[in-house]
Design a protein around this motif. Structure first.
Motif, mmCIF file in Angstrom:
data_model
loop_
_atom_site.group_PDB
_atom_site.id
_atom_site.type_symbol
_atom_site.label_atom_id
_atom_site.label_comp_id
_atom_site.label_asym_id
_atom_site.label_seq_id
_atom_site.Cartn_x
_atom_site.Cartn_y
_atom_site.Cartn_z
ATOM 1 N N GLU A 232 39.897 22.884 53.349
ATOM 2 C CA GLU A 232 40.097 22.415 51.996
ATOM 3 C C GLU A 232 38.915 23.054 51.051
ATOM 4 O O GLU A 232 39.720 23.572 50.129
ATOM 5 C CB GLU A 232 40.252 20.991 51.860
ATOM 6 N N GLU A 233 37.704 22.890 51.396
ATOM 7 C CA GLU A 233 36.779 23.449 50.374
ATOM 8 C C GLU A 233 36.809 24.745 50.401
ATOM 9 O O GLU A 233 36.068 25.530 49.826
ATOM 10 C CB GLU A 233 35.318 22.976 50.771
ATOM 11 N N TYR A 234 37.328 25.623 51.449
ATOM 12 C CA TYR A 234 37.464 27.066 51.310
ATOM 13 C C TYR A 234 38.902 27.794 51.193
ATOM 14 O O TYR A 234 39.102 28.800 51.139
ATOM 15 C CB TYR A 234 37.181 27.733 52.847
ATOM 16 N N SER A 235 39.782 26.712 50.482
ATOM 17 C CA SER A 235 41.160 27.038 50.271
ATOM 18 C C SER A 235 41.344 28.076 48.981
ATOM 19 O O SER A 235 42.416 28.516 48.803
ATOM 20 C CB SER A 235 41.873 25.771 49.875
ATOM 21 N N GLY A 236 40.054 27.944 47.946
ATOM 22 C CA GLY A 236 40.249 29.012 47.099
ATOM 23 C C GLY A 236 40.754 28.552 45.795
ATOM 24 O O GLY A 236 40.450 27.464 45.308
ATOM 25 N N SER A 237 41.611 29.287 45.124
ATOM 26 C CA SER A 237 42.300 28.627 43.711
ATOM 27 C C SER A 237 42.898 27.585 43.750
ATOM 28 O O SER A 237 43.540 27.200 44.523
ATOM 29 C CB SER A 237 43.119 29.892 43.195
ATOM 30 N N LEU A 238 42.385 26.815 42.469
ATOM 31 C CA LEU A 238 43.259 25.559 42.209
ATOM 32 C C LEU A 238 44.291 25.617 41.061
ATOM 33 O O LEU A 238 44.960 24.722 40.989
ATOM 34 C CB LEU A 238 42.245 24.598 41.748
ATOM 35 N N ASN A 239 44.757 26.894 40.604
ATOM 36 C CA ASN A 239 45.413 27.024 39.721
ATOM 37 C C ASN A 239 47.200 26.908 40.301
ATOM 38 O O ASN A 239 47.380 27.253 41.387
ATOM 39 C CB ASN A 239 45.355 28.482 39.080
ATOM 40 N N PRO A 240 47.906 26.220 39.472
ATOM 41 C CA PRO A 240 49.343 26.119 40.096
ATOM 42 C C PRO A 240 49.971 27.051 40.387
ATOM 43 O O PRO A 240 49.847 28.261 39.364
ATOM 44 C CB PRO A 240 49.861 25.188 38.982
ATOM 45 N N THR A 241 50.675 27.510 41.199
ATOM 46 C CA THR A 241 51.435 28.661 41.551
ATOM 47 C C THR A 241 52.945 29.016 40.831
ATOM 48 O O THR A 241 53.326 29.987 40.512
ATOM 49 C CB THR A 241 51.776 28.890 42.920
ATOM 50 N N GLY A 242 53.491 27.660 40.258
ATOM 51 C CA GLY A 242 54.863 27.677 39.702
ATOM 52 C C GLY A 242 55.854 28.011 40.513
ATOM 53 O O GLY A 242 55.747 27.714 41.673
ATOM 54 N N SER A 243 56.634 29.105 40.106
ATOM 55 C CA SER A 243 57.682 29.521 41.063
ATOM 56 C C SER A 243 57.216 31.022 41.507
ATOM 57 O O SER A 243 57.875 31.586 42.359
ATOM 58 C CB SER A 243 59.044 29.907 39.877
#
Length: 618
Positions: A232-243
């Motif tokens: 989890e702490e290496y998963s990177g971006s927290l921005n929503p991907t949307g579609s």
């Protein structure tokens, strides 16, 4: 005096119970450590230890000293009581036996051994060693040290080799080719695939290098390895991907489906962070074996035909590069620019056509097992002859290390029996990314791939390449070949990671998932099972406890048998010089007025005892 003596010599029942209770602690403590393998301290205590290490040592030393004093006192009390009974039966003893008896009562005290009193000497030395080492044993047992706590982890990830994923990818590829939704993602891919290839090169100019590649907020050591972060702490971006998921993915939050198994520790153990953590997870990787060599003209061909268009300030050159590979072909259009007179400045301008063959857009001729990349340098890149790189993509299982914010893929741990060929859609996607990137990188006057090869591969032009004219001609392995192989392998692995990210972001159905497993290593303070150390500690502690119990039992037996003996004094202390003086004197007097007896020193070897009050001393 009797009151003080009773404090110095506790009852035998108190000795047995006290020593058993105290010694039960190290046995239970050690047994629990052996059961759980690693016993860790809570994080708030660990942070205090890191901040105040000296204070920790002082506290442990004080506790060890107190426990050592208690156990030594009970031990010596039992031994002293037993020694008194033993020597009182002898009635007369030698000075060596008397000295040894005193040493046993005041341990640790050294007595030089004698052969004619071997059993007594061995006993005295044993007591001396045991009591001397007792404090260090308590300190070793109680002092927490830096330990590595392994915690098993399990989870799932997207299986790029599953039939269900292959069918879904095939459907999506046909749909996206038709509507062009994939174009924004490919614009991002174009830049990142170039960087991923450059970062994957581990030898530049003959010197081993170490580089980093970042994608979607995740840092990889040299290359992505075709994997997706499983921590989890290496998963990177927290921005929503949307579609923008699936093939349209260009960045955003990608969920992780891996969790630790705390076992008997329960959910509360999940709060353990320790000093630091690192992870090792076994995951699925998509990579490629890339083999580059000068083109064999007897089997393949590669041509680049140009046509010029005169402009107001320069000349526009249109190139049609065509590759033929074992009966299949593909072509790519490129554009460059020249001078007004149609000439090209070969010192500053370069052209590096790159064509993937067979054509990945023609599924009837494309095979998933392997494909080829043709390239040939022109102008300032003419040091690179016509070269063919055979690309064999495959799926495998690798060990991935997560440490210090960096993800590293161990390719050396790959087992051949764990590899498999990819499905057709996966190979098509990898080849498509390479073809797109190859065409987009060629600018009007230069190519970044060509510039990279120029910087690190133009030093040994005379010995690096000789184009093949026959199949039997020798192949020359050079640093420049290694650069190209690493580059295209890095592009293949990045394309796989981007694909895995997009389809994981959209959710992974059960028929597309595979299991993963690994270990989380928490660096913290605590105690770890160390067989040899604890054998020594428990052996010493058990020896102290056993000797105490045996000595007390011996005293029990003797006192039960001598209850009617008026000459027996239960408060006699062999380590007390006053008791020894009275015991060797004929005028014993009242035992409870021993402190009132005066000693007159007549000479160094003679003492005169007078039973008179202290008030009459001169």
């Amino acid at each position: 005096m009797g009151h003080l003596d009773r404090l110095k010599f506790p009852s035998l029942t108190l000795i047995i119970i006290g020593q058993t209770v105290v010694m039960a602690f190290p046995w239970c403590f050690t047994g629990y450590i052996l059961l759980v393998d690693v016993l860790t301290l809570p994080d708030h205590i660990v942070h205090l230890i890191v901040k105040y290490p000296t204070e920790l040592t002082m506290i442990v030393t004080l506790i060890s000293t107190v426990l050592s004093i208690i156990t030594s006192w009970l031990f010596k009390s039992a031994v002293n009581r037993a020694s008194q009974h033993y020597f009182s039966e002898l009635r007369s003893i030698t000075l060596f036996e008397l000295r040894t008896a005193a040493a046993l009562s005041t341990a640790p005290t050294w007595v030089w051994p004698r052969r004619d009193f071997l059993p007594l000497s061995v006993g005295a030395l044993t007591v001396f060693a045991v009591v001397t080492l007792l404090h260090s044993s308590w300190s070793t047992l109680l002092l927490p040290t830096v330990v590595q706590w392994p915690v098993r982890m399990t989870g799932t990830e997207l299986d790029l080799g599953s039939v269900a994923f292959g069918n879904q990818l095939s459907t999506d590829l046909n749909e996206y080719y038709a509507n062009g939704v994939q174009a924004p993602a490919f614009e991002t891919l174009n830049i990142l695939s170039l960087v991923s290839g450059l970062a994957a090169v581990d030898i530049e100019g003959g010197v081993p290098t170490s580089s980093m590649f970042s994608f979607n907020g995740v840092s990889y050591d040299q290359s992505t390895g075709g994997i997706l972060p499983a921590i989890e702490e290496y998963s990177g971006s927290l921005n929503p991907t949307g579609s923008a998921v699936g093939l349209a993915f260009s960045g955003g939050k990608v969920p992780v489906h891996t969790s630790p198994e705390w076992g008997h520790l329960g959910r509360d153990a999940g709060t353990h962070q320790g000093i630091s953590k690192n992870y090792t997870v076994t995951q699925q990787s998509v990579t490629a074996n890339v083999t580059c060599q000068p083109m064999d003209r007897s089997q393949n061909s590669f041509t680049a035909v140009n046509s010029t268009t005169q402009g107001p300030l320069n000349t526009f050159i249109t190139w049609n590069a065509t590759a033929n590979c074992t009966g299949n072909s593909n072509s790519q259009i490129f554009f460059t620019a020249g001078k007004m007179n149609g000439q090209v400045d070969i010192g500053s301008e370069g052209f590096l056509p790159i064509v993937v063959c067979p054509n990945p857009n023609v599924t009837t001729t494309f095979t998933p097992n392997k494909f080829y990349i043709f390239m040939a340098g022109e102008y300032k890149y003419d040091f690179l002859p016509t070269t063919v790189c055979e690309v064999v993509p495959y799926l495998t299982t690798v060990n991935v290390t997560y440490n210090g914010g960096i993800i590293s893929v161990d390719r050396n741990g790959t087992s051949p029996e764990l590899t498999s060929s990819p499905n057709l859609p996966l190979s098509l996607y990898i080849a498509t990314v390479m073809a797109y990137q190859a065409g987009a990188n060629q600018g009007m006057t230069s190519n970044p791939i060509g510039d990279f090869l120029t910087a690190y591969g133009n030093n040994n032009v005379s010995v690096m390449y000789s184009e093949l004219v026959t199949v039997s001609a020798p192949l020359i392995s050079t640093p420049l070949i290694g650069l190209q192989e690493d580059y295209w392998r890095g592009v293949a692995e990045f394309a796989s990671t981007q694909l895995r990210s997009g389809y994981t972001a959209s959710g992974v159905p059960s028929n597309m998932a595979r299991s993963t497993n690994g270990t989380m290593y928490i660096i913290t303070y605590g105690w770890r099972s160390k067989a040899y150390t604890y054998i020594y500690l428990l052996a010493l502690i058990t020896l102290v406890w056993g000797t105490t119990i045996l000595a007390a039992r011996y005293s029990f037996m003797k006192e039960k048998a001598n209850t009617s003996d008026p000459s027996f004094d239960p408060f006699f202390n062999l380590s007390d010089p006053a008791d020894l003086i009275i015991a060797t004197s004929e005028s014993v007097g009242d035992r409870h007025k021993i402190d009132d007896i005066t000693v007159g020193f007549v000479s160094a070897t003679n003492l005169v005892l007078k039973a008179e009050p202290c008030s009459e001393r001169n």
